[in-house]
Design a protein around this motif. Structure first.
Motif, PDB file in Angstrom:
ATOM      1  N   ASN A  38       0.812  -1.255  -0.272  1.00  0.00           N
ATOM      2  CA  ASN A  38      -0.030   0.069   0.048  1.00  0.00           C
ATOM      3  C   ASN A  38       0.855   1.465  -0.051  1.00  0.00           C
ATOM      4  N   LEU A  39       0.375   2.082  -0.909  1.00  0.00           N
ATOM      5  CA  LEU A  39       0.848   3.432  -0.872  1.00  0.00           C
ATOM      6  C   LEU A  39       0.874   4.188   0.518  1.00  0.00           C
ATOM      7  N   ILE A  40       1.766   4.628   1.138  1.00  0.00           N
ATOM      8  CA  ILE A  40       1.609   5.440   2.419  1.00  0.00           C
ATOM      9  C   ILE A  40       2.256   6.794   2.219  1.00  0.00           C
ATOM     10  N   GLY A  41       1.701   8.009   2.682  1.00  0.00           N
ATOM     11  CA  GLY A  41       2.076   9.398   2.565  1.00  0.00           C
ATOM     12  C   GLY A  41       3.093   9.802   3.594  1.00  0.00           C
ATOM     13  N   VAL A  42       3.974  10.794   3.024  1.00  0.00           N
ATOM     14  CA  VAL A  42       4.834  11.134   3.674  1.00  0.00           C
ATOM     15  C   VAL A  42       4.452  12.423   4.501  1.00  0.00           C
ATOM     16  N   LYS A  43       4.704  12.483   5.940  1.00  0.00           N
ATOM     17  CA  LYS A  43       4.078  13.566   6.558  1.00  0.00           C
ATOM     18  C   LYS A  43       4.798  14.815   6.318  1.00  0.00           C
ATOM     19  N   ASP A  44       6.263  14.788   6.416  1.00  0.00           N
ATOM     20  CA  ASP A  44       7.038  15.920   5.903  1.00  0.00           C
ATOM     21  C   ASP A  44       8.278  15.416   5.777  1.00  0.00           C
ATOM     22  N   PHE A  45       9.256  16.427   5.472  1.00  0.00           N
ATOM     23  CA  PHE A  45      10.675  16.108   4.891  1.00  0.00           C
ATOM     24  C   PHE A  45      11.588  17.124   5.377  1.00  0.00           C
ATOM     25  N   GLN A  46      12.733  16.608   5.461  1.00  0.00           N
ATOM     26  CA  GLN A  46      13.962  17.692   5.574  1.00  0.00           C
ATOM     27  C   GLN A  46      14.867  17.418   4.590  1.00  0.00           C
ATOM     28  N   LEU A  47      15.720  18.425   4.109  1.00  0.00           N
ATOM     29  CA  LEU A  47      16.690  18.388   3.304  1.00  0.00           C
ATOM     30  C   LEU A  47      17.935  18.863   3.820  1.00  0.00           C
ATOM     31  N   ASP A  48      19.084  17.988   3.657  1.00  0.00           N
ATOM     32  CA  ASP A  48      20.495  18.607   3.796  1.00  0.00           C
ATOM     33  C   ASP A  48      21.141  17.714   2.495  1.00  0.00           C
ATOM     34  N   GLN A  49      22.328  17.147   3.151  1.00  0.00           N
ATOM     35  CA  GLN A  49      23.027  16.511   1.890  1.00  0.00           C
ATOM     36  C   GLN A  49      22.323  15.066   1.789  1.00  0.00           C
TER      37      GLN A  49
ATOM     38  N   LEU B 179      18.096  13.063   2.410  1.00  0.00           N
ATOM     39  CA  LEU B 179      16.563  13.359   2.332  1.00  0.00           C
ATOM     40  C   LEU B 179      16.143  12.501   3.642  1.00  0.00           C
ATOM     41  N   LEU B 180      15.456  13.094   4.553  1.00  0.00           N
ATOM     42  CA  LEU B 180      14.712  12.582   5.697  1.00  0.00           C
ATOM     43  C   LEU B 180      13.256  12.636   5.584  1.00  0.00           C
ATOM     44  N   LEU B 181      12.746  11.589   5.479  1.00  0.00           N
ATOM     45  CA  LEU B 181      11.160  11.299   5.270  1.00  0.00           C
ATOM     46  C   LEU B 181      10.552  11.173   6.472  1.00  0.00           C
ATOM     47  N   ASN B 182       9.550  11.699   6.870  1.00  0.00           N
ATOM     48  CA  ASN B 182       8.833  11.550   8.065  1.00  0.00           C
ATOM     49  C   ASN B 182       7.646  11.020   7.879  1.00  0.00           C
ATOM     50  N   PHE B 183       6.969  10.009   8.605  1.00  0.00           N
ATOM     51  CA  PHE B 183       5.827   9.235   8.423  1.00  0.00           C
ATOM     52  C   PHE B 183       5.226   9.485   9.856  1.00  0.00           C
ATOM     53  N   GLU B 184       3.605   9.279   9.753  1.00  0.00           N
ATOM     54  CA  GLU B 184       2.687   9.200  10.875  1.00  0.00           C
ATOM     55  C   GLU B 184       3.307   7.899  11.648  1.00  0.00           C
ATOM     56  N   THR B 185       3.486   6.935  10.854  1.00  0.00           N
ATOM     57  CA  THR B 185       3.807   5.631  11.652  1.00  0.00           C
ATOM     58  C   THR B 185       4.258   4.603  10.527  1.00  0.00           C
ATOM     59  N   LEU B 186       5.140   3.460  11.179  1.00  0.00           N
ATOM     60  CA  LEU B 186       5.451   2.608   9.905  1.00  0.00           C
ATOM     61  C   LEU B 186       5.576   1.504  10.756  1.00  0.00           C
ATOM     62  N   THR B 187       5.138   0.364  10.099  1.00  0.00           N
ATOM     63  CA  THR B 187       5.114  -1.077  10.519  1.00  0.00           C
ATOM     64  C   THR B 187       6.681  -1.543  10.418  1.00  0.00           C
ATOM     65  N   GLU B 188       6.697  -2.776  11.016  1.00  0.00           N
ATOM     66  CA  GLU B 188       7.822  -3.325  11.008  1.00  0.00           C
ATOM     67  C   GLU B 188       8.466  -4.045   9.417  1.00  0.00           C
ATOM     68  N   GLU B 189       7.563  -3.972   8.598  1.00  0.00           N
ATOM     69  CA  GLU B 189       7.650  -4.457   7.134  1.00  0.00           C
ATOM     70  C   GLU B 189       8.503  -3.658   6.403  1.00  0.00           C
ATOM     71  N   PRO B 190       9.568  -4.305   5.337  1.00  0.00           N
ATOM     72  CA  PRO B 190       9.980  -3.402   4.771  1.00  0.00           C
ATOM     73  C   PRO B 190       9.269  -2.108   3.781  1.00  0.00           C
ATOM     74  N   VAL B 191      10.116  -1.192   3.568  1.00  0.00           N
ATOM     75  CA  VAL B 191       9.490  -0.220   2.716  1.00  0.00           C
ATOM     76  C   VAL B 191      10.077   0.023   1.507  1.00  0.00           C
ATOM     77  N   GLU B 192       9.162   0.110   0.465  1.00  0.00           N
ATOM     78  CA  GLU B 192       9.787   0.271  -1.023  1.00  0.00           C
ATOM     79  C   GLU B 192       9.581   1.750  -1.265  1.00  0.00           C
TER      80      GLU B 192
END
Length: 503
Positions: free
Chosen positions: A448-459, A461-474
């Motif tokens: 299932n597609l999951i939305g990115v809550k927000d992100f931060q950029l430096d060198q 990319l940091l993606l923030n999610f509401e919640t992630l399970t232990e399953e692999p993320v594609e």
């Protein structure tokens, strides 16, 4: 009287490659020996079976030189080439996006106003498909400068590369346009490089297609199609297409040309395997050059999964022909939706193959233009940016400047609770995004597609999610046929497509 015939590349106003052996060859009758003088050097060449070949020592960059050829012991030259420069010469090769004329470029009105740079010279190879073909090609077959009549019909990426790199390196720059719209890579390769699987598929497909038409009928249909191709009415109609049409106008154009003669695949077709290698490329070799600029792959989308092998073999073929490990700088295919009834859905596979060439073939460099595509046109109109990015890449990879010249490449990622951190090379001080969201970034977990809550950029990319399970993320980025990448490095180069599984 002696008769001396040089290849067309040897003409007034030419540019000869600096710091490499100068190779001169041709045909001669009425004499058994020639004497060639250039930049204070003189060398003799014997005539064997009407042909000659000689080499002059490498030279540093220079301007306004003269090359003379004397027959036998004559004191007056039989051939005089004037205004010869010595600098860096590149071949601008590929299909229509490299052939793409300057007059169609989005920046053409701006480019026409630039102050003339006489240290840039251009040459278009004649686009001839078969022996004996007679085409009226006034823009081809001679060296020329900016503002001359051939200029608007020259490769926009090739010219804009020269315009960007010449002031940096400070020597004359020559661009040889050796390209033709619609051509597959196999058309530019010597036959022996196509003998073995998987590349033998191109020979088989050609033989199957050509064998389906009687020889006499093949010739009749082919000549009829070429007459239409070169007709004034077709040229005017095609020019309108190259400036750009929306889908509705394209459909109308296809209806109006539905009954036009079709060139059958066979010995008269410019797409046939090895055809343009024999008819165009071989006529250039072994004229010394600095490197190759390559923009091609659209016509190999049907065999995109083997394009890395196809392109790697082409590179080896050209390097063998020149006996020189020429650097190849190439363009990853741009985003594309639909054009004249074809689509870009197979382009992601070609792009992946192009990535593999970059990793596996030494002496190559690739630019990304995932921000420059057009949904309704296979020909992006901003070729100035393409040439500038190729020039930036050359400055780093060929001329050794310590600059940021490559697009960011994904190098790995890891999870940090409800966050995923992605790492990239070639970022500079910081990535940046044009807008508030990152286009064409998809994250899936458990199918299932999951939305990115927000992100931060430096060198990275940091993606923030509401919640992630232990399953692999594609994670997939810019993996569609068409998308509009808006994530860039410090040099405003777009992040290259990637996919990854973060555990």
């Amino acid at each position: 009287m002696a008769q001396i015939k040089l290849p067309e590349i040897f003409q007034n106003g030419m540019i000869i490659q600096r710091n490499k052996t100068i190779k001169i060859w041709g045909e001669a009758e009425g004499t058994d020996k020639l004497r060639i003088t250039f930049c204070g050097d003189s060398i003799s060449a014997d005539i064997k079976e009407g042909k000659f070949y000689c080499e002059l020592a490498a030279k540093e960059a220079a301007y306004g030189q003269k090359l003379e050829i004397f027959a036998g012991e004559k004191e007056e030259p039989d051939v005089v080439l004037k205004d010869v420069c010595i600098g860096d010469v590149y071949i601008a090769a590929g299909q229509s996006n490299m052939e793409y004329f300057l007059r169609y470029d989005a920046h053409w009105n701006e480019i026409k106003q630039w102050e003339q740079n006489d240290m840039i010279r251009m040459f278009n190879c004649k686009r001839i498909a078969f022996n004996g073909q007679n085409r009226d090609l006034p823009e081809c077959g001679s060296w020329f400068k900016e503002q001359e009549y051939q200029w608007e019909s020259f490769s926009a990426p090739g010219y804009c590369f020269a315009r960007s790199i010449q002031p940096v390196i400070g020597v004359p720059v020559g661009i040889i346009g050796c390209n033709w719209g619609g051509t597959p890579a196999c058309a530019w390769m010597e036959a022996s490089y196509l003998n073995d699987p998987p590349l033998s598929v191109f020979i088989k497909e050609y033989e199957d297609a050509a064998g389906a038409v009687d020889e006499d009928e093949m010739r009749r249909l082919s000549l009829e199609a070429w007459e239409y191709e070169d007709s004034y009415l077709h040229q005017v109609a095609w020019r309108a297409m190259m400036y750009g049409m929306n889908q509705q106008d394209q459909e109308r154009w296809m209806d109006e040309t539905a009954n036009a003669p079709v060139l059958p695949m066979g010995p008269y077709h410019h797409y046939r395997p090895s055809g343009l290698y024999e008819m165009m490329l071989k006529k250039l070799a072994p004229f010394s050059v600095k490197g190759v600029l390559w923009y091609q792959g659209e016509s190999d989308a049907g065999h995109g999964e083997i394009y890395d092998k196809t392109f790697a073999s082409l590179i080896r073929c050209w390097r063998d022909l020149w006996q020189d490990e020429l650097p190849f700088l190439y363009v990853q295919l741009a985003p594309f939706g639909k054009w004249l009834g074809i689509g870009g859905e197979d382009y992601p596979v070609v792009r992946e193959s192009q990535e593999r060439v970059l990793k596996n073939v030494p002496g190559t460099g690739m630019i990304s233009i995932m921000d420059l595509g057009m949904y309704e046109d296979i020909h992006p109109k901003r070729k100035k940016e393409v040439g500038e990015r190729l020039a930036l890449l050359a400055r780093g990879l060929i001329y050794g400047e310590d600059i940021l010249c490559e697009s960011p490449e994904f190098t790995g990622g890891e999870r940090e609770g409800n966050q995923i951190r992605l790492h990239f090379s070639h970022t500079g001080s910081k990535l940046h995004v044009n807008g508030n969201v990152i286009n064409s970034l998809y994250v899936e977990q458990g199918g299932n597609l999951i939305g990115v809550k927000d992100f931060q950029l430096d060198q990275g990319l940091l993606l923030n999610f509401e919640t992630l399970t232990e399953e692999p993320v594609e994670i997939r980025f810019a993996k569609e046929g068409y998308c509009e990448v808006n994530l860039f490095n410090e040099a405003d180069l777009p992040v290259r497509p990637f996919s990854a599984v973060v555990i």
